[in-house]
Scaffold this motif. Structure first.
Motif, PDB file in Angstrom:
ATOM      1  N   GLY A  84       0.910  -1.308  -0.020  1.00 46.85           N
ATOM      2  CA  GLY A  84      -0.054  -0.180   0.330  1.00 46.85           C
ATOM      3  C   GLY A  84       0.824   1.363  -0.044  1.00 46.85           C
ATOM      4  O   GLY A  84       0.464   2.367  -0.659  1.00 46.85           O
ATOM      5  N   LEU A  85       1.836   1.195   0.815  1.00 46.63           N
ATOM      6  CA  LEU A  85       2.723   2.462   1.056  1.00 46.63           C
ATOM      7  C   LEU A  85       3.547   2.408  -0.264  1.00 46.63           C
ATOM      8  O   LEU A  85       3.706   3.651  -0.831  1.00 46.63           O
ATOM      9  CB  LEU A  85       3.621   2.303   2.346  1.00 46.63           C
ATOM     10  N   GLY A  86       4.038   1.514  -1.064  1.00 42.55           N
ATOM     11  CA  GLY A  86       4.772   1.464  -2.191  1.00 42.55           C
ATOM     12  C   GLY A  86       3.951   2.112  -3.426  1.00 42.55           C
ATOM     13  O   GLY A  86       4.353   2.840  -4.114  1.00 42.55           O
ATOM     14  N   GLY A  87       2.668   1.563  -3.523  1.00 41.78           N
ATOM     15  CA  GLY A  87       1.811   1.915  -4.534  1.00 41.78           C
ATOM     16  C   GLY A  87       1.630   3.647  -4.294  1.00 41.78           C
ATOM     17  O   GLY A  87       1.611   4.457  -5.421  1.00 41.78           O
ATOM     18  N   ALA A  88       1.243   4.060  -3.099  1.00 46.46           N
ATOM     19  CA  ALA A  88       0.855   5.359  -2.932  1.00 46.46           C
ATOM     20  C   ALA A  88       2.129   6.191  -3.333  1.00 46.46           C
ATOM     21  O   ALA A  88       1.948   7.117  -3.974  1.00 46.46           O
ATOM     22  CB  ALA A  88       0.549   5.597  -1.453  1.00 46.46           C
ATOM     23  N   ILE A  89       3.316   5.754  -2.895  1.00 46.99           N
ATOM     24  CA  ILE A  89       4.624   6.840  -3.192  1.00 46.99           C
ATOM     25  C   ILE A  89       4.693   6.659  -4.861  1.00 46.99           C
ATOM     26  O   ILE A  89       5.219   7.764  -5.201  1.00 46.99           O
ATOM     27  CB  ILE A  89       5.650   5.854  -2.561  1.00 46.99           C
ATOM     28  N   MET A  90       4.662   5.533  -5.360  1.00 45.98           N
ATOM     29  CA  MET A  90       4.707   5.411  -6.896  1.00 45.98           C
ATOM     30  C   MET A  90       3.787   6.381  -7.630  1.00 45.98           C
ATOM     31  O   MET A  90       4.032   6.997  -8.387  1.00 45.98           O
ATOM     32  CB  MET A  90       4.703   4.160  -7.397  1.00 45.98           C
ATOM     33  N   GLN A  91       2.481   6.256  -7.020  1.00 49.03           N
ATOM     34  CA  GLN A  91       1.424   7.230  -7.794  1.00 49.03           C
ATOM     35  C   GLN A  91       1.901   8.813  -7.603  1.00 49.03           C
ATOM     36  O   GLN A  91       1.660   9.545  -8.409  1.00 49.03           O
ATOM     37  CB  GLN A  91       0.197   6.980  -7.032  1.00 49.03           C
ATOM     38  N   ALA A  92       2.314   9.139  -6.280  1.00 44.64           N
ATOM     39  CA  ALA A  92       2.663  10.637  -5.939  1.00 44.64           C
ATOM     40  C   ALA A  92       3.936  11.027  -6.764  1.00 44.64           C
ATOM     41  O   ALA A  92       4.099  12.136  -7.237  1.00 44.64           O
ATOM     42  CB  ALA A  92       2.912  10.702  -4.397  1.00 44.64           C
TER      43      ALA A  92
END
Length: 344
Positions: A84-92
């Protein structure tokens, strides 16, 4: 003067709404943890689960809870939070609504590195092969980023997603070829490649906590900078942000989080895609809330998928990676088919 305030406007949620969402996410996570321990080939009533967790471990129920169900639940918590954290960071970082470690080749790169370590180098210890997973994740993300920028139009969300899918298929094909060299490696790969929370013990899970902790700290500390980056590179630079440093820190965080999750649970897709969008719809785009809430809700999705996989084909089980793909694929198709797929 550096401005760290989160985005405001119609999409910004009120503090009360965010706090309510946070409390609700915590309550849901606790409930799903209890269900994850209670549901299985043998049903354990919740009151017996609580007694086993707080009482002696040498009973039959206690051994099931502590030796089988609890490690599985802990792995779901850690892997879900990491994805979840990895996906949020990548999207940002990419301002790409289709960014996800599984879709942009990061998970496949980690799996490729892991299989090289286990299948060719014969490395069997976690501290030995996890570094190969990190290296594979880092190299794959760079390749996808470069391929996604080829062409006149530069990088677009769809081009990055297509580049990630192409790299994923390529790496998975090579990984399958490597696994054919050794039948034992092939059996391990077949089990690992579908994404599963089973087969790990508590001691092994504890060993990866330092990697996950460092990745989480790096990710969460980026929240104010990511708020500035959402305003555009020029604005972020004028506010004193070092763009290269932000992107490098984000890349290291994603590599640690995704590489560790893949090493333990295999390539689980769509968790890092679905959860940040769901959180953003409720809490708004402020990364100071979006990142921790994504870390809370992603394990909820992963544990719910794992519990569902134990129920729908009982007495057999569906691996959590299969169930999460069934949940996330329609969401991905909906995003791609939107008429206006704007950058975040």
């Amino acid at each position: 003067m550096r401005e760290d305030k989160g985005p405001s406007g119609p999409s910004a949620a009120t503090p009360g709404r965010r706090l309510t969402f946070l409390v609700g996410a915590l309550g849901l996570l606790v409930l799903l943890c209890l269900l994850s321990i209670a549901v299985g080939s043998r049903q354990i009533p919740l009151d017996q689960v609580v007694r086993a967790l707080t009482g002696p471990h040498d009973t039959e129920v206690g051994r099931i809870v502590w030796d089988v169900r609890l490690p599985r639940t802990l792995l779901g918590l850690l892997a879900g939070a990491a994805l979840g954290l990895g996906g949020a960071i990548m999207q940002a970082l990419t301002r790409n609504p289709l960014a996800d470690p599984g879709l942009l080749g990061v998970s496949a790169g980690a799996g490729f590195g892991l299989m090289l370590a286990v299948g060719l180098a014969g490395i069997s210890s976690l501290y030995g092969y996890v570094w190969f997973a990190f290296a594979g994740a880092a190299v794959a993300s760079v390749v996808v980023y470069v391929l996604g920028g080829v062409g006149r139009s530069g990088q677009t969300p769809v081009k990055l997603a297509l580049a990630g899918i192409a790299v994923t298929f390529l790496l998975e094909s090579v990984t399958r070829g490597v696994s054919l060299i050794d039948p034992q490696v092939l059996n391990r790969y077949r089990f690992w490649s579908s994404g599963s929370l089973t087969g790990q013990n508590t001691a092994l899970i504890v060993q990866v906590l330092p990697f996950l902790a460092v990745g989480a700290v790096l990710a969460l500390s980026l929240a104010p900078a990511l708020n500035n980056l959402a305003l555009g590179d020029d604005v972020a630079a004028s506010l004193g942000r070092r763009l290269l440093g932000i992107r490098l820190q984000g890349a290291v965080a994603v590599t640690l989080l995704t590489g560790t999750a893949v090493a333990l649970a295999g390539p689980i897709v769509f968790v890092g895609l679905v959860i940040p969008h769901a959180v953003r719809a409720v809490s708004g785009p402020d990364q100071r809330w979006l990142l921790p809430l994504s870390a809370l809700l992603a394990p909820c999705l992963l544990l719910a998928a794992d519990v569902a996989g134990r129920v729908v084909v009982r007495p057999e089980e569906l691996d959590v990676g299969i169930v999460s793909a069934l949940i996330g694929a329609p969401f991905f198709i909906m995003l791609v088919r939107r008429r206006r797929l704007a950058e975040l």
